[in-house]
Design a protein around this motif. Structure first.
Motif, PDB file in Angstrom:
ATOM      1  N   ALA A 305      44.155  -0.921 -25.183  1.00 27.76           N
ATOM      2  CA  ALA A 305      43.117  -1.468 -24.061  1.00 27.76           C
ATOM      3  C   ALA A 305      43.299  -2.940 -23.929  1.00 27.76           C
ATOM      4  N   CYS A 306      42.518  -3.632 -22.750  1.00 31.41           N
ATOM      5  CA  CYS A 306      42.559  -4.973 -22.312  1.00 31.41           C
ATOM      6  C   CYS A 306      41.347  -5.447 -22.385  1.00 31.41           C
ATOM      7  N   GLY A 307      41.302  -6.863 -22.517  1.00 29.08           N
ATOM      8  CA  GLY A 307      40.091  -7.700 -22.183  1.00 29.08           C
ATOM      9  C   GLY A 307      38.657  -6.999 -23.114  1.00 29.08           C
ATOM     10  N   THR A 308      37.701  -6.996 -22.228  1.00 31.02           N
ATOM     11  CA  THR A 308      36.383  -6.320 -22.839  1.00 31.02           C
ATOM     12  C   THR A 308      36.560  -4.905 -23.399  1.00 31.02           C
ATOM     13  N   SER A 309      37.390  -4.261 -22.976  1.00 28.84           N
ATOM     14  CA  SER A 309      37.764  -2.752 -23.522  1.00 28.84           C
ATOM     15  C   SER A 309      38.458  -2.783 -24.745  1.00 28.84           C
ATOM     16  N   TRP A 310      39.084  -3.829 -24.964  1.00 30.72           N
ATOM     17  CA  TRP A 310      39.716  -4.144 -26.284  1.00 30.72           C
ATOM     18  C   TRP A 310      38.650  -4.424 -27.341  1.00 30.72           C
ATOM     19  N   ILE A 352      41.470   2.955 -23.838  1.00 32.76           N
ATOM     20  CA  ILE A 352      39.859   2.526 -23.184  1.00 32.76           C
ATOM     21  C   ILE A 352      40.196   1.621 -21.803  1.00 32.76           C
ATOM     22  N   SER A 353      39.528   2.059 -20.621  1.00 34.12           N
ATOM     23  CA  SER A 353      39.596   1.373 -19.471  1.00 34.12           C
ATOM     24  C   SER A 353      38.192   1.515 -18.565  1.00 34.12           C
ATOM     25  N   GLN A 354      37.469   0.601 -18.291  1.00 33.80           N
ATOM     26  CA  GLN A 354      36.516   0.780 -17.060  1.00 33.80           C
ATOM     27  C   GLN A 354      37.145   1.322 -16.073  1.00 33.80           C
ATOM     28  N   SER A 355      37.840   0.514 -15.407  1.00 37.05           N
ATOM     29  CA  SER A 355      38.482   0.799 -14.019  1.00 37.05           C
ATOM     30  C   SER A 355      39.441   2.098 -14.052  1.00 37.05           C
ATOM     31  N   GLY A 356      40.130   2.124 -15.181  1.00 42.16           N
ATOM     32  CA  GLY A 356      41.018   3.341 -15.147  1.00 42.16           C
ATOM     33  C   GLY A 356      42.359   3.043 -14.339  1.00 42.16           C
ATOM     34  N   GLU A 357      42.568   1.643 -14.067  1.00 40.25           N
ATOM     35  CA  GLU A 357      43.647   1.221 -12.982  1.00 40.25           C
ATOM     36  C   GLU A 357      44.360   0.097 -13.972  1.00 40.25           C
ATOM     37  N   THR A 358      44.077  -0.385 -14.997  1.00 42.65           N
ATOM     38  CA  THR A 358      44.741  -1.613 -15.448  1.00 42.65           C
ATOM     39  C   THR A 358      46.321  -1.139 -15.733  1.00 42.65           C
ATOM     40  N   ALA A 359      47.103  -1.957 -15.283  1.00 41.36           N
ATOM     41  CA  ALA A 359      48.468  -1.678 -15.158  1.00 41.36           C
ATOM     42  C   ALA A 359      48.882  -1.481 -16.602  1.00 41.36           C
ATOM     43  N   GLY A 403      30.266  -6.079 -10.590  1.00 40.05           N
ATOM     44  CA  GLY A 403      30.463  -7.409 -11.295  1.00 40.05           C
ATOM     45  C   GLY A 403      31.802  -7.529 -11.915  1.00 40.05           C
ATOM     46  N   VAL A 404      32.259  -8.725 -11.909  1.00 43.01           N
ATOM     47  CA  VAL A 404      33.835  -8.833 -12.647  1.00 43.01           C
ATOM     48  C   VAL A 404      33.605  -8.836 -14.034  1.00 43.01           C
ATOM     49  N   ALA A 405      32.571  -9.418 -14.533  1.00 43.81           N
ATOM     50  CA  ALA A 405      32.116  -9.517 -15.814  1.00 43.81           C
ATOM     51  C   ALA A 405      31.566  -8.042 -16.272  1.00 43.81           C
ATOM     52  N   SER A 406      32.637  -7.364 -17.324  1.00 44.14           N
ATOM     53  CA  SER A 406      32.189  -6.211 -17.806  1.00 44.14           C
ATOM     54  C   SER A 406      30.857  -6.280 -18.656  1.00 44.14           C
ATOM     55  N   THR A 407      29.879  -5.428 -18.210  1.00 47.35           N
ATOM     56  CA  THR A 407      28.542  -5.475 -18.959  1.00 47.35           C
ATOM     57  C   THR A 407      28.292  -3.946 -19.360  1.00 47.35           C
ATOM     58  N   LEU A 490      34.203 -14.222 -24.259  1.00 47.29           N
ATOM     59  CA  LEU A 490      34.700 -13.745 -23.160  1.00 47.29           C
ATOM     60  C   LEU A 490      33.915 -13.812 -21.826  1.00 47.29           C
ATOM     61  N   LYS A 491      32.430 -13.251 -22.291  1.00 44.93           N
ATOM     62  CA  LYS A 491      31.576 -13.393 -20.998  1.00 44.93           C
ATOM     63  C   LYS A 491      31.265 -14.625 -20.567  1.00 44.93           C
ATOM     64  N   LEU A 492      31.009 -15.483 -21.512  1.00 52.15           N
ATOM     65  CA  LEU A 492      30.832 -16.964 -21.017  1.00 52.15           C
ATOM     66  C   LEU A 492      31.833 -17.562 -20.294  1.00 52.15           C
ATOM     67  N   LYS A 493      32.916 -17.618 -20.918  1.00 51.32           N
ATOM     68  CA  LYS A 493      34.157 -18.164 -20.416  1.00 51.32           C
ATOM     69  C   LYS A 493      34.358 -17.640 -18.930  1.00 51.32           C
ATOM     70  N   GLU A 494      34.491 -16.348 -18.714  1.00 46.25           N
ATOM     71  CA  GLU A 494      34.830 -15.909 -17.729  1.00 46.25           C
ATOM     72  C   GLU A 494      34.033 -16.183 -16.316  1.00 46.25           C
ATOM     73  N   ILE A 495      32.628 -16.361 -16.754  1.00 45.85           N
ATOM     74  CA  ILE A 495      31.872 -16.494 -15.587  1.00 45.85           C
ATOM     75  C   ILE A 495      31.334 -17.802 -15.462  1.00 45.85           C
TER      76      ILE A 495
HETATM   77  O1  M6R Z   1      39.271  -1.927 -16.380  1.00 49.03           O
HETATM   78  P1  M6R Z   1      39.571  -2.238 -17.687  1.00 49.03           P
HETATM   79  O2  M6R Z   1      38.497  -2.038 -18.567  1.00 49.03           O
HETATM   80  O3  M6R Z   1      40.980  -1.674 -18.244  1.00 49.03           O
HETATM   81  O4  M6R Z   1      39.695  -3.753 -17.536  1.00 49.03           O
HETATM   82  C1  M6R Z   1      40.035  -4.681 -18.631  1.00 49.03           C
HETATM   83  C2  M6R Z   1      39.983  -6.015 -18.531  1.00 49.03           C
HETATM   84  O5  M6R Z   1      40.623  -6.589 -17.505  1.00 49.03           O
HETATM   85  C3  M6R Z   1      38.153  -6.394 -18.349  1.00 49.03           C
HETATM   86  O6  M6R Z   1      37.790  -5.854 -19.455  1.00 49.03           O
HETATM   87  C4  M6R Z   1      38.168  -7.905 -18.073  1.00 49.03           C
HETATM   88  O7  M6R Z   1      38.554  -8.433 -19.416  1.00 49.03           O
HETATM   89  C5  M6R Z   1      36.924  -8.109 -17.630  1.00 49.03           C
HETATM   90  N1  M6R Z   1      36.989  -9.222 -16.838  1.00 49.03           N
HETATM   91  C6  M6R Z   1      35.820  -8.434 -19.087  1.00 49.03           C
HETATM   92  O8  M6R Z   1      34.649  -8.732 -18.376  1.00 49.03           O
END
Ligand code: M6R
Length: 614
Positions: A305-310, A352-359, A403-407, A490-495
């Protein structure tokens, strides 16, 4: 990254496209543009640096007539965000316009070849190569637009979702995809095309997901046609969406992020519905039942996974190891895909991916499947590329996250991972007595516990005033809540653009403790758990060096209340599910600090919601 939208039908295309761009703006917001085929045969292209609102202002006095058009909102990869690099791009003759999401890896080679043929390029983008190449192929072969797109794409290496229009063929849009998403909406006498279903749902719930190497031929008043890049007719599989327009709106909240934080009691309810009954201690996940033997025989699980999903994956590792007793590794998808891993058919890869599109996650899946591993997806967006590329999976069902920040996706992912751990553990008979009862009863109580945690909103808003202008933050946690510390930071720094670092609390003394002084606040995540006594010592170590402490504690914890500068009390919850409850005050803290600093929390600078480039 980047959102594309297209429309052909009877409505004014501009209105549909602008609305669609607003819905897709979470994918990128460096610049925006629109290309319209006017009733008098003109191709009008308007584009500007900035957000979709800027584009609307720019178009105020322009001719935006026409029922056919394409539009784009950009997250810059090649070339800075300016008016010239904004999409749509147009061909040398000015007859073709194209929008693109993705990256063309061999654009330099193609550009040089086209320049040798006399093509002049205006922008620094990789995208412009596509439109010039299509026109070049069309003119040299004297062929149709469809054939030109098909032939041109054979020369292209990279990822793309494109939409093309031609002033000489005004009742047609051509769409094509490879590794970047494209959805087609089928309405009554109108057809839509977009990076995801959000611009479409207001008009129709009938959609077709284009597959890689497919080309859609969308003609006014005619049924949709799909062909493969090698010119064979492809199947048209119409799906019915269950999304609603209200899910895509702010519902009275000032920002999507705040709405999504407050939605969590309901989203977690939706996430567990049908999976955890109102009684009993069993969890039903169809993906596990259908692949029983795979899970029973698994030697190892690798979470990618990446980011929050990781971060959710790190919590998943503890859950699965403890409950299902299978060794788990957690990898950044971007590292895993290039690590030449040793994989066998006894390995399960969980993506794991929220969007299901992370390259990177998508590429990791493709690689894992090639090596024979069984791939299980945990996604939010139904029908997304990752959901379709995996062998099986479980949706988190938390509704669109804008919202770009995943919650809410993070809490949904942790909730699904806890159910997955239990479902596998029950299958294997590895669950310790009492654990299934504890987890299932906590899962049922989660929506209510989140509601209680949300009551902290006002006090966190006040607290945020004290810390608005600090430059650095440290977040500490242990056990299940070490990943919560990473996620809070991560939440704090990204927003808010405040530098924040998450650390395992006990590791602090091996380095980061040197940073502590009265200017560095530390958020310590310290609910009642096995390591509670230990984390109290860590708090004392910070206090002894003049640092201020904001502690997230279980209600009634007087010991920490006496030492910390501020406490945020959360309700009692089973330890494995504590990251879900802990994340509520951390999300609110990041939100309020960012708002006080005047930041755009829904569209933080440089970020985009789905990262479809490497
Ligand atoms: O859609 P995904 O879960 O694959 O996205 C992974 C990251 O790009 C995503 O979690 C990113 O770190 C968020 N901006 C965190 O809030």
């Amino acid at each position: 990254m980047c959102g594309i939208v297209g429309y052909i039908g009877e409505q004014p295309a501009y209105d549909v496209l602008i609305k669609g761009l607003h819905r897709l703006e979470y994918r990128g917001y460096d610049s925006a543009g629109v290309a319209l085929l006017s009733p008098d045969g003109e191709l009008n292209i308007y584009k500007t640096r900035g957000k979709v609102d800027d584009l609307e202002r720019f178009c105020e006095s322009k001719d935006v007539s026409g029922n056919v058009g394409i539009a784009h909102t950009r997250w810059a990869t090649h070339g800075e965000p300016n008016d010239v690099n904004a999409h749509p791009h147009f061909s040398c003759s000015g007859r073709l316009a194209l929008v693109h999401n993705g990256t063309i890896e061999n654009y330099n080679v193609l550009k040089t070849a086209l320049e040798l043929q006399g093509c002049t390029f205006r922008s620094e983008t990789d995208t412009e190569v596509l439109v010039q190449l299509i026109e070049y192929v069309k003119e040299t072969n004297d062929c149709s637009l469809v054939d030109a797109v098909r032939e041109a794409l054979k020369e292209v290496i990279g990822a793309y979702a494109i939409a093309v229009i031609d002033v000489n063929d005004p009742d047609m849009i051509i769409g094509a995809r490879k590794s970047s998403p494209l959805v087609i909406g089928i309405g009554d006498n109108e057809t839509f095309l977009a990076s995801d279903a959000t611009p479409i749902i207001e008009f129709t719930n009938k959609v077709v997901y284009l597959n890689d190497d497919e080309i859609a031929i969308i003609k006014k008043g005619q049924p949709l046609q799909i062909i493969s890049t090698d010119n064979r007719p492809a199947e048209i599989d119409i799906k019915t969406l269950r999304m609603s327009v209200s899910q895509l709106e702010k519902g009275g909240y000032p920002h999507f992020m705040l709405k999504e934080i407050f939605e969590q009691p309901r989203t977690i309810h939706d996430c567990i519905r049908g999976r955890v009954g109102s009684k009993g201690a069993t969890v039903t996940l169809s993906g596990v039942i259908e692949n029983k033997d795979r899970f029973l025989n698994a030697h190892r699980i690798i979470i990618v996974a990446c980011g929050t999903s990781w971060h959710a994956g790190l919590i998943g590792k503890r859950l699965i190891q403890e409950i299902a007793r299978i060794p788990v590794e957690v990898e950044y998808a971007s590292e895993f895909r290039y690590s030449n891993p040793v994989l066998t058919d006894r390995d399960i890869v969980i993506a794991i991916s929220q969007s299901g599109e992370t390259a990177d996650t998508l590429a990791a899946i493709q690689m894992a499947r090639k090596c024979g591993a069984f791939v299980y997806g945990i996604c939010n967006v139904v029908g997304s590329s990752i959901a379709r590329a995996t062998d099986s999976g479980t949706y988190i069902h938390v509704g669109p996250e804008i919202g770009v920040a995943s919650t809410k996706a993070f809490t949904g992912q942790v909730t699904v991972l806890s159910m997955l751990a239990l479902a596998i553990g029950q299958l294997k008979g590895s669950v310790k007595p009492g654990v299934a009862e504890e987890i299932t009863s906590s899962l049922r109580r989660l929506p209510d516990l989140i509601k209680q945690a949300l009551k902290l909103n006002e006090s966190i808003e006040q607290l945020s005033g004290i810390y608005t202008y600090v430059h650095n933050f440290l977040y500490l946690g242990r056990g299940f809540n070490y990943p919560s510390a990473l996620e809070g930071a991560l939440k704090l720094k990204e927003i808010s653009y405040i530098h924040a670092e998450g650390y395992p609390a006990a590791e602090m003394k091996h380095g980061p403790i040197a940073l502590i002084d009265h200017e560095l606040p530390t958020v310590v995540i310290a609910p009642n758990d096995e390591l509670h006594e230990k984390i109290i010592s860590n708090i004392q170590q910070v206090k002894a060096r003049g640092g201020s402490v904001i502690a997230v504690v279980t209600k009634g914890d007087t010991t920490i209340a006496d030492i910390a500068d501020h406490i945020l009390e959360i309700p009692e919850v089973a330890e494995p599910l504590s990251p879900v409850i802990v994340s509520i005050p951390l999300q609110l803290l990041a939100y309020h600090i960012a708002i006080k600093k005047g930041c755009n929390v829904d569209m933080p600078r440089n970020l985009a919601k789905s990262v479809t480039v490497e």
